[in-house]
Design a protein around this motif. Sequence first.
Motif, PDB file in Angstrom:
ATOM      1  N   GLU A   1      32.898  18.845  30.824  1.00  0.00           N
ATOM      2  CA  GLU A   1      33.291  19.951  31.699  1.00  0.00           C
ATOM      3  C   GLU A   1      32.343  20.052  32.891  1.00  0.00           C
ATOM      4  O   GLU A   1      32.772  20.287  34.028  1.00  0.00           O
ATOM      5  CB  GLU A   1      33.313  21.258  30.911  1.00  0.00           C
ATOM      6  CG  GLU A   1      34.489  21.377  29.951  1.00  0.00           C
ATOM      7  CD  GLU A   1      34.418  22.639  29.118  1.00  0.00           C
ATOM      8  OE1 GLU A   1      35.425  23.363  29.054  1.00  0.00           O
ATOM      9  OE2 GLU A   1      33.349  22.915  28.538  1.00  0.00           O
TER      10      GLU A   1
ATOM     11  N   ALA B   1      36.834  28.701  41.745  1.00  0.00           N
ATOM     12  CA  ALA B   1      37.372  28.966  40.411  1.00  0.00           C
ATOM     13  C   ALA B   1      38.745  28.325  40.237  1.00  0.00           C
ATOM     14  O   ALA B   1      39.038  27.720  39.193  1.00  0.00           O
ATOM     15  CB  ALA B   1      37.436  30.461  40.159  1.00  0.00           C
ATOM     16  N   ASP B   2      39.594  28.424  41.271  1.00  0.00           N
ATOM     17  CA  ASP B   2      40.938  27.821  41.181  1.00  0.00           C
ATOM     18  C   ASP B   2      40.851  26.301  41.140  1.00  0.00           C
ATOM     19  O   ASP B   2      41.559  25.647  40.354  1.00  0.00           O
ATOM     20  CB  ASP B   2      41.788  28.274  42.369  1.00  0.00           C
ATOM     21  CG  ASP B   2      42.092  29.769  42.315  1.00  0.00           C
ATOM     22  OD1 ASP B   2      42.046  30.337  41.208  1.00  0.00           O
ATOM     23  OD2 ASP B   2      42.354  30.359  43.384  1.00  0.00           O
TER      24      ASP B   2
ATOM     25  N   GLU C   1      39.613  25.277  37.722  1.00  0.00           N
ATOM     26  CA  GLU C   1      40.646  25.421  36.695  1.00  0.00           C
ATOM     27  C   GLU C   1      41.667  24.302  36.799  1.00  0.00           C
ATOM     28  O   GLU C   1      42.163  23.801  35.777  1.00  0.00           O
ATOM     29  CB  GLU C   1      41.314  26.778  36.823  1.00  0.00           C
ATOM     30  CG  GLU C   1      42.265  27.105  35.680  1.00  0.00           C
ATOM     31  CD  GLU C   1      42.704  28.548  35.672  1.00  0.00           C
ATOM     32  OE1 GLU C   1      43.531  28.904  34.814  1.00  0.00           O
ATOM     33  OE2 GLU C   1      42.215  29.324  36.529  1.00  0.00           O
TER      34      GLU C   1
ATOM     35  N   VAL D   1      37.512  26.249  33.121  1.00  0.00           N
ATOM     36  CA  VAL D   1      37.653  27.680  33.403  1.00  0.00           C
ATOM     37  C   VAL D   1      36.263  28.226  33.667  1.00  0.00           C
ATOM     38  O   VAL D   1      35.472  28.437  32.739  1.00  0.00           O
ATOM     39  CB  VAL D   1      38.330  28.416  32.228  1.00  0.00           C
ATOM     40  CG1 VAL D   1      38.480  29.896  32.563  1.00  0.00           C
ATOM     41  CG2 VAL D   1      39.679  27.798  31.924  1.00  0.00           C
TER      42      VAL D   1
END
Length: 428
Positions: free
Chosen positions: A100, A128-129, A132, A137
Motif C-alpha cells: 500500500e 485521497a481520490d 483510492e 484508502v
Amino acid sequence: MKRRGSGANSKAGTRTFEALPPTKNSRAPFAESWWGRAWVAALEESSLDAGRLQRGRTYARGGAVGDITVGPGSAAAQVRGSRPAPYRSTMRVRQFTDQEWDRLLDVIAERAANIAALLDGEMPPGLADDAEAAGVVLLPGPQDLEPRCNCPDWGYPCKHAAALCYQVARLLDRDPFVLLLLRGRDEPWLTAELGRRNMARAATEATSGTSDVRAPAAEPAEAAFRAELPPLPELPEPPVRPGRGPRLTEASAPAPGVDPQGLELLAADTALRAYRLAVAAADVDRHADTELPALLTEWQDAVRIAAAEPEACARIAAGCGRPRAEVAVAAEAWSHGGAPSLDVLERAWTPPPRAMERAREALRAERVGPALPLRTWRNRLTVEGQDAQLRLGEDGLWYPYVKERGSWWPRGAPDPDPVVALAVALGE
C-alpha cells in the motif's frame, strides 16, 4: 523509539506533541481541514454512545489531555479524569502494508504539487481520490480506529479516549504528516523516499529525452577528497526548554517486568538533566570561571528525582531499599537547597566555636521578650520546648528545621542570617 512489529513499522519513529491549550469556544469545531474533519467523522461513526463523545469533547476543550505521543499505528496520552492520577488512553489506527505504501508513494510522486503541498502543511485536495483509485484508502474509516483506555468505563470509546481523538484532530489540522505517521511512516523517511523517486523519475526522463535535466560533470574522487573543507559552524544555542521523553504505548511497551511509567519518568528526567548540563557546558565555553556541576552519587540522584516527582517517592524508595519516610524527608531537604541541603540533613559537623556564638548573640539581640532557651550541639541550635532548630551548613547558610511526628524536617530555604532562618522555623 521504534515500534516492534513488521518491516513496515521499522522505518517510523514517534513524535511527542506538547499538550494543546484549552479552547474557550465550546462550539468551535475540532478540525478545520477536510482531512481533520474526516478523522472526526470516523471517530463519531464508530462510537456507540453520543453522550460519551460529548463528555470527551468537554475534556478535550478543558485541557484534560496531556502531551500526545504519535507513533506508527497509535496515538497515546494521559487524560485527567475524576481520580487524581490520570488515565492512559490510546487510539490504534490500521497501518498500511508495504505494498500500500508503494502505491501511495507513486501517487504522491506523480505530481510535484503533491510534495509541495505536504511540505507546506496541506493535504493535496485530489490525493485521497487518486490514492483510492490506486487501491489505498488514505483517510481512516470507523473500522480503522480502535480506542483503548485503562479506565473502568466500558464505553466505546470512553470519554478519555474520545478526548484524545478530538485533540489528535487538532494535530492533523496543523500537520498532515501526523496522519501518515499513524499509517506507519514518519516524515523523514517519507521525504527521503519521495526525493529518491523524484530523482529516479528525472533520470528516466533525461535518458528518454523528455527532460532538460543534465547530470553534473563528474569529478575525480582524489580531487574531491583533497578539496579544502569549510570550517565547522558554531555550536547552536541550547533550546529554551528541555524536551520530553516519548510516551510508551501498548505497542512499544518494554519487556515484561519493566514499569512503563517508571521508564517514562527516567526518560523525562534524563532529558532535563542533559539540558541543564548542555546549558552549563555552554556557560563554561563563554566564561572561564564557570564550572560544570559536580557529579551526583546514586543516592543524591535518587533524592533529586524524588524531589522533582513526589508521586514517584514510593517507587524510588523501593528501588533504593530505604524506608519511604527517609526518602520523603531527603527529597524535602533537596527541594530547599539541593546537595548542600541534603548534606546538612544527613551529617553533623563541628564548626568553629565563634560561628555558633555569633549566631546565639544575633538571636538574643533580635528577639523581643524572654530569651529563647537555646541548646547547642555541633552545628545545630535547638530551641527547647518549641520543636524548632537551626543547622549551619558548610556553605555558611542556616537551614531551618521543625520536629514533626518525632523527626526533624526541613522547613524552608536556607538564609545567611540565623534570625531570618529561625523566624521561618517558628512559622513567623
